[in-house]
Design a protein around this motif. Structure first.
Motif, PDB file in Angstrom:
ATOM      1  N   GLU A 113      12.959  79.230   8.788  1.00  6.66           N
ATOM      2  CA  GLU A 113      13.455  78.337   8.416  1.00  6.66           C
ATOM      3  C   GLU A 113      14.875  77.976   7.695  1.00  6.66           C
ATOM      4  N   MET A 114      14.944  79.203   6.862  1.00 14.10           N
ATOM      5  CA  MET A 114      16.373  79.470   6.262  1.00 14.10           C
ATOM      6  C   MET A 114      17.545  79.786   7.190  1.00 14.10           C
ATOM      7  N   VAL A 115      16.991  80.572   8.371  1.00 19.41           N
ATOM      8  CA  VAL A 115      17.964  80.924   9.319  1.00 19.41           C
ATOM      9  C   VAL A 115      18.370  79.558  10.151  1.00 19.41           C
ATOM     10  N   ALA A 116      17.209  78.611  10.349  1.00 24.06           N
ATOM     11  CA  ALA A 116      17.682  77.406  11.254  1.00 24.06           C
ATOM     12  C   ALA A 116      18.304  76.607  10.378  1.00 24.06           C
ATOM     13  N   ALA A 117      18.217  76.532   9.117  1.00 25.62           N
ATOM     14  CA  ALA A 117      18.919  75.680   8.243  1.00 25.62           C
ATOM     15  C   ALA A 117      20.591  75.879   8.058  1.00 25.62           C
ATOM     16  N   ILE A 118      20.702  77.437   8.136  1.00 23.93           N
ATOM     17  CA  ILE A 118      22.046  77.690   7.941  1.00 23.93           C
ATOM     18  C   ILE A 118      22.857  77.430   9.187  1.00 23.93           C
ATOM     19  N   SER A 119      22.192  77.828  10.369  1.00 23.87           N
ATOM     20  CA  SER A 119      22.670  77.461  11.840  1.00 23.87           C
ATOM     21  C   SER A 119      22.999  76.136  11.831  1.00 23.87           C
ATOM     22  N   ALA A 120      22.138  75.130  11.761  1.00 23.84           N
ATOM     23  CA  ALA A 120      22.588  73.808  11.754  1.00 23.84           C
ATOM     24  C   ALA A 120      23.697  73.389  11.163  1.00 23.84           C
ATOM     25  N   VAL A 121      23.684  73.914   9.746  1.00 23.79           N
ATOM     26  CA  VAL A 121      24.826  73.707   9.009  1.00 23.79           C
ATOM     27  C   VAL A 121      26.247  74.174   9.502  1.00 23.79           C
ATOM     28  N   LEU A 122      26.068  75.370  10.048  1.00 20.34           N
ATOM     29  CA  LEU A 122      27.222  75.955  10.688  1.00 20.34           C
ATOM     30  C   LEU A 122      27.579  75.173  11.817  1.00 20.34           C
ATOM     31  N   ALA A 123      26.592  74.881  12.748  1.00 15.50           N
ATOM     32  CA  ALA A 123      27.061  73.992  13.935  1.00 15.50           C
ATOM     33  C   ALA A 123      27.641  72.755  13.645  1.00 15.50           C
ATOM     34  N   GLU A 124      27.348  72.012  12.658  1.00 11.78           N
ATOM     35  CA  GLU A 124      27.816  70.680  12.326  1.00 11.78           C
ATOM     36  C   GLU A 124      29.096  71.205  11.590  1.00 11.78           C
ATOM     37  N   GLU A 125      29.691  71.898  10.885  1.00 15.56           N
ATOM     38  CA  GLU A 125      30.899  72.154  10.403  1.00 15.56           C
ATOM     39  C   GLU A 125      31.826  72.592  11.456  1.00 15.56           C
ATOM     40  N   LEU A 126      31.226  73.460  12.373  1.00 17.40           N
ATOM     41  CA  LEU A 126      32.208  73.877  13.657  1.00 17.40           C
ATOM     42  C   LEU A 126      32.239  73.025  14.588  1.00 17.40           C
ATOM     43  N   GLY A 127      31.284  71.939  14.816  1.00 19.45           N
ATOM     44  CA  GLY A 127      31.417  71.017  15.675  1.00 19.45           C
ATOM     45  C   GLY A 127      31.053  71.489  17.012  1.00 19.45           C
ATOM     46  N   THR A 128      30.128  72.449  17.053  1.00 19.89           N
ATOM     47  CA  THR A 128      29.442  73.028  18.278  1.00 19.89           C
ATOM     48  C   THR A 128      27.769  72.867  18.318  1.00 19.89           C
ATOM     49  N   ASP A 129      27.231  73.254  19.344  1.00 21.13           N
ATOM     50  CA  ASP A 129      25.712  73.021  19.538  1.00 21.13           C
ATOM     51  C   ASP A 129      25.025  74.202  18.764  1.00 21.13           C
ATOM     52  N   VAL A 130      23.871  74.056  18.287  1.00 19.81           N
ATOM     53  CA  VAL A 130      23.114  74.973  17.646  1.00 19.81           C
ATOM     54  C   VAL A 130      22.947  76.246  18.509  1.00 19.81           C
ATOM     55  N   SER A 131      22.822  75.915  19.754  1.00 18.76           N
ATOM     56  CA  SER A 131      22.282  77.148  20.603  1.00 18.76           C
ATOM     57  C   SER A 131      23.494  77.984  20.840  1.00 18.76           C
ATOM     58  N   ALA A 132      24.807  77.695  20.528  1.00 17.31           N
ATOM     59  CA  ALA A 132      25.877  78.333  20.580  1.00 17.31           C
ATOM     60  C   ALA A 132      26.160  79.338  19.424  1.00 17.31           C
ATOM     61  N   ILE A 133      25.360  79.052  18.410  1.00 16.77           N
ATOM     62  CA  ILE A 133      25.450  80.141  17.197  1.00 16.77           C
ATOM     63  C   ILE A 133      24.729  81.282  17.187  1.00 16.77           C
ATOM     64  N   ARG A 134      24.892  82.241  16.858  1.00 17.54           N
ATOM     65  CA  ARG A 134      24.051  83.760  17.062  1.00 17.54           C
ATOM     66  C   ARG A 134      24.288  84.312  15.641  1.00 17.54           C
ATOM     67  N   ILE A 135      23.414  84.120  14.688  1.00 17.33           N
ATOM     68  CA  ILE A 135      23.181  84.839  13.595  1.00 17.33           C
ATOM     69  C   ILE A 135      22.663  86.169  13.631  1.00 17.33           C
ATOM     70  N   HIS A 136      23.507  87.205  13.306  1.00 14.05           N
ATOM     71  CA  HIS A 136      22.848  88.742  13.279  1.00 14.05           C
ATOM     72  C   HIS A 136      22.360  88.857  12.095  1.00 14.05           C
TER      73      HIS A 136
END
Length: 141
Positions: A113-136
């Motif tokens: 859930e934390m990874v999903a929340a962080i990736s959603a915030v990053l996608a919103e700030e970067l203006g991209t889709d969540v599927s385009a972000i890969r958190i290692h």
């Protein structure tokens, strides 16, 4: 200065009126009218010199009152600062560092859930889709 502007405008208005009405007015006639008006204006300036001195006195009195009030406010603020600070100057004292709490490493119960929340915030700030972000990895700062 205003009288000079009035005289120049009267010169041009006199010249333009004479052209429109068809009268023949030489340049010397228009200039003589302007000069006589400016001489009258100069004599009026001499008569009004006493009024201007009075106006200058009023302006200087007003400005002086404002600055005296500002100086009084500065003195009152300084005195209140000394009164409420107890007379000691705290500006020269070094600032003591706050004690650092020991770092507590906790296991995150819902990591997904934390990874999903962080990736959603990053996608919103970067203006991209969540599927385009890969958190290692995620590290606490």
């Amino acid at each position: 200065m205003l009288n000079l502007l009035n005289a120049v405008s009267r010169f041009f208005l006199t010249a333009s009126d004479s052209v429109v009405s068809g009268d023949i007015v030489t340049g010397t006639d228009a200039i003589e009218n302007v000069v006589s008006d400016s001489v009258v204006s100069a004599s009026q300036l001499v008569e009004n010199a006493g009024d201007k001195a009075n106006n200058l006195f009023v302006v200087l009195l007003g400005v002086g009152t404002v600055f005296a009030g500002l100086i009084a406010l500065i003195i009152i603020c300084k005195l209140m600062g000394l009164f409420f600070a107890g007379g000691k100057n705290t500006a020269n004292e070094p600032v003591k560092a706050a004690p650092v709490a020991a770092e507590v490493v906790e296991d995150i119960p819902d990591r997904q859930e934390m990874v999903a929340a962080i990736s959603a915030v990053l996608a919103e700030e970067l203006g991209t889709d969540v599927s385009a972000i890969r958190i290692h990895s995620i590290n606490r700062v």
